[in-house]
Design a protein around this motif. Structure first.
Motif, PDB file in Angstrom:
ATOM      1  N   LEU A  19       0.972  -1.332  -0.318  1.00 41.03           N
ATOM      2  CA  LEU A  19       0.026   0.064  -0.080  1.00 41.03           C
ATOM      3  C   LEU A  19       0.993   1.361  -0.073  1.00 41.03           C
ATOM      4  O   LEU A  19       0.569   2.232  -0.764  1.00 41.03           O
ATOM      5  CB  LEU A  19      -1.060   0.001   1.338  1.00 41.03           C
ATOM      6  N   SER A  20       1.767   1.204   0.793  1.00 41.44           N
ATOM      7  CA  SER A  20       2.935   2.298   0.691  1.00 41.44           C
ATOM      8  C   SER A  20       3.515   2.655  -0.740  1.00 41.44           C
ATOM      9  O   SER A  20       3.670   3.746  -1.026  1.00 41.44           O
ATOM     10  CB  SER A  20       3.864   2.202   1.921  1.00 41.44           C
ATOM     11  N   ASN A  21       3.882   1.604  -1.155  1.00 41.36           N
ATOM     12  CA  ASN A  21       4.453   1.736  -2.811  1.00 41.36           C
ATOM     13  C   ASN A  21       3.379   2.300  -3.464  1.00 41.36           C
ATOM     14  O   ASN A  21       3.847   3.003  -4.423  1.00 41.36           O
ATOM     15  CB  ASN A  21       4.933   0.401  -2.912  1.00 41.36           C
ATOM     16  N   ALA A  22       2.247   1.741  -3.578  1.00 42.53           N
ATOM     17  CA  ALA A  22       1.007   2.297  -4.438  1.00 42.53           C
ATOM     18  C   ALA A  22       0.795   3.915  -3.977  1.00 42.53           C
ATOM     19  O   ALA A  22       0.600   4.540  -4.976  1.00 42.53           O
ATOM     20  CB  ALA A  22      -0.108   1.551  -4.073  1.00 42.53           C
ATOM     21  N   ILE A  23       0.916   4.210  -2.828  1.00 38.81           N
ATOM     22  CA  ILE A  23       0.578   5.663  -2.400  1.00 38.81           C
ATOM     23  C   ILE A  23       1.787   6.220  -3.283  1.00 38.81           C
ATOM     24  O   ILE A  23       1.455   7.507  -3.622  1.00 38.81           O
ATOM     25  CB  ILE A  23       0.676   5.826  -0.968  1.00 38.81           C
ATOM     26  N   GLY A  24       3.020   5.922  -3.005  1.00 36.53           N
ATOM     27  CA  GLY A  24       4.019   6.663  -3.542  1.00 36.53           C
ATOM     28  C   GLY A  24       4.192   6.660  -5.039  1.00 36.53           C
ATOM     29  O   GLY A  24       4.251   7.923  -5.559  1.00 36.53           O
ATOM     30  N   LYS A  25       3.838   5.692  -5.750  1.00 37.50           N
ATOM     31  CA  LYS A  25       3.525   5.803  -7.049  1.00 37.50           C
ATOM     32  C   LYS A  25       2.566   6.691  -7.844  1.00 37.50           C
ATOM     33  O   LYS A  25       2.581   7.101  -9.038  1.00 37.50           O
ATOM     34  CB  LYS A  25       3.483   4.063  -7.816  1.00 37.50           C
ATOM     35  N   THR A  26       1.475   6.675  -6.863  1.00 38.22           N
ATOM     36  CA  THR A  26       0.401   7.433  -7.237  1.00 38.22           C
ATOM     37  C   THR A  26       0.411   9.099  -6.896  1.00 38.22           C
ATOM     38  O   THR A  26      -0.465   9.734  -7.219  1.00 38.22           O
ATOM     39  CB  THR A  26      -1.016   7.049  -6.860  1.00 38.22           C
ATOM     40  N   ASN A  27       1.604   9.378  -6.133  1.00 41.71           N
ATOM     41  CA  ASN A  27       1.616  10.585  -5.781  1.00 41.71           C
ATOM     42  C   ASN A  27       0.609  11.138  -5.006  1.00 41.71           C
ATOM     43  O   ASN A  27       0.112  12.350  -5.013  1.00 41.71           O
ATOM     44  CB  ASN A  27       2.093  11.641  -6.839  1.00 41.71           C
ATOM     45  N   THR A  28       0.193  10.319  -4.057  1.00 39.78           N
ATOM     46  CA  THR A  28      -1.250  10.788  -3.150  1.00 39.78           C
ATOM     47  C   THR A  28      -0.567  10.617  -1.622  1.00 39.78           C
ATOM     48  O   THR A  28       0.435  10.132  -1.101  1.00 39.78           O
ATOM     49  CB  THR A  28      -2.304   9.755  -3.195  1.00 39.78           C
ATOM     50  N   ALA A  29      -1.555  10.810  -0.696  1.00 45.69           N
ATOM     51  CA  ALA A  29      -1.213  10.709   0.711  1.00 45.69           C
ATOM     52  C   ALA A  29      -1.679   9.778   1.435  1.00 45.69           C
ATOM     53  O   ALA A  29      -1.188   9.326   2.714  1.00 45.69           O
ATOM     54  CB  ALA A  29      -1.836  12.196   1.360  1.00 45.69           C
ATOM     55  N   ASN A  30      -2.553   9.050   1.204  1.00 39.67           N
ATOM     56  CA  ASN A  30      -3.051   7.698   1.638  1.00 39.67           C
ATOM     57  C   ASN A  30      -3.813   6.553   0.797  1.00 39.67           C
ATOM     58  O   ASN A  30      -3.781   7.217  -0.367  1.00 39.67           O
ATOM     59  CB  ASN A  30      -3.988   8.280   2.966  1.00 39.67           C
ATOM     60  N   ARG A  31      -4.109   5.633   1.290  1.00 37.86           N
ATOM     61  CA  ARG A  31      -4.507   4.474   0.471  1.00 37.86           C
ATOM     62  C   ARG A  31      -5.967   5.024  -0.301  1.00 37.86           C
ATOM     63  O   ARG A  31      -6.285   4.505  -1.404  1.00 37.86           O
ATOM     64  CB  ARG A  31      -4.774   3.123   1.052  1.00 37.86           C
ATOM     65  N   ILE A  32      -6.757   5.840   0.528  1.00 37.49           N
ATOM     66  CA  ILE A  32      -7.872   6.039  -0.067  1.00 37.49           C
ATOM     67  C   ILE A  32      -7.800   6.989  -1.363  1.00 37.49           C
ATOM     68  O   ILE A  32      -8.371   6.791  -2.376  1.00 37.49           O
ATOM     69  CB  ILE A  32      -8.773   6.840   0.971  1.00 37.49           C
ATOM     70  N   GLU A  33      -6.976   8.066  -1.245  1.00 39.09           N
ATOM     71  CA  GLU A  33      -6.808   8.944  -2.464  1.00 39.09           C
ATOM     72  C   GLU A  33      -5.902   8.242  -3.338  1.00 39.09           C
ATOM     73  O   GLU A  33      -6.087   8.450  -4.848  1.00 39.09           O
ATOM     74  CB  GLU A  33      -5.513   9.831  -1.913  1.00 39.09           C
ATOM     75  N   ALA A  34      -4.953   7.480  -2.924  1.00 40.57           N
ATOM     76  CA  ALA A  34      -4.295   6.219  -4.047  1.00 40.57           C
ATOM     77  C   ALA A  34      -5.410   5.568  -4.990  1.00 40.57           C
ATOM     78  O   ALA A  34      -5.192   5.381  -6.237  1.00 40.57           O
ATOM     79  CB  ALA A  34      -3.426   5.545  -3.344  1.00 40.57           C
ATOM     80  N   ALA A  35      -6.344   5.029  -4.226  1.00 40.82           N
ATOM     81  CA  ALA A  35      -7.213   4.062  -4.957  1.00 40.82           C
ATOM     82  C   ALA A  35      -8.137   4.992  -5.787  1.00 40.82           C
ATOM     83  O   ALA A  35      -8.442   4.758  -7.078  1.00 40.82           O
ATOM     84  CB  ALA A  35      -8.155   3.583  -3.785  1.00 40.82           C
TER      85      ALA A  35
END
Length: 201
Positions: free
Chosen positions: A176-192
């Motif tokens: 989840l942390s990797n996904a947040i970083g790759k999407t340039n977002t602050a948390n998993r909700i924003e990443a999703a």
């Protein structure tokens, strides 16, 4: 006779498509699946020429199913159907081995023509969608990150996700942390949300 399989988790949509296609001369719906993980097992009982796959299904999406069919049943032509006309989905559909891509609000005649075309070996590619997909960002997420972020987007807690994908909670948090970083977002909700907007999950 073109033998068709339909995979869509919405029963009304699946039934309506089956009823429509069964009225068409030379086309027969031989199998209906409510999820992508039902598709390959269904093929053991029903020879299929064309598989209509919805993208968003709860356990296994249409893109993963298309990739699976490419390996296990390359003779089956895949036509992706989706409500969500996103450039990322278009790109991923063809990278996964699909032969065509249509949105669900396409006219019935267009769907029937697309089934006949992919069955005959053609690709169904809308030029405007193809151009949009060229300018779209490539999906930076790994398959595991896509899977975990998709589960997180549905509101599942880390412990439940970990149990479902047979990983430790710490490993899930890392993904989840990797996904947040790759999407340039602050948390998993924003990443999703970002990943869905881009058609990455």
């Amino acid at each position: 006779m073109i033998r068709v399989l339909i995979a869509d988790d919405q029963h009304l949509v699946r039934s309506a498509l089956a009823a429509l296609l069964n009225l068409e001369e030379g086309i027969q719906v031989v199998a209906e699946c409510a999820d992508g993980d039902e598709v390959v097992p269904a093929l053991t009982g029903y020879p299929v020429d064309v598989a209509l796959l919805d993208i968003q299904m709860p356990r296994q999406d249409g893109l993963r199913t298309a990739a699976e069919l490419k390996l296990s049943h390359p003779e089956v032509k895949v036509l992706i159907l989706t409500t969500f006309d996103r450039p990322g989905y278009f790109r991923q559909a063809f990278e996964s081995g699909a032969h065509g891509f249509l949105v669900k609000d396409s006219p019935p005649a267009e769907l029937i023509a697309a089934i006949r075309r992919v069955h005959s070996g053609d690709k169904v590619v809308d030029p405007q969608r193809a151009m949009r997909s060229v300018g779209a960002e490539a999906n930076p997420l790994t398959e595991r990150e896509r899977e975990i972020l998709g589960l997180a987007a549905a509101g599942a807690p880390v412990s439940q996700i970990a149990s479902g994908v047979h990983l430790s909670a710490g490993t899930v948090r890392n993904h989840l942390s990797n996904a947040i970083g790759k999407t340039n977002t602050a948390n998993r909700i924003e990443a999703a949300r970002r990943a869905r907007e881009m058609g990455w999950i």
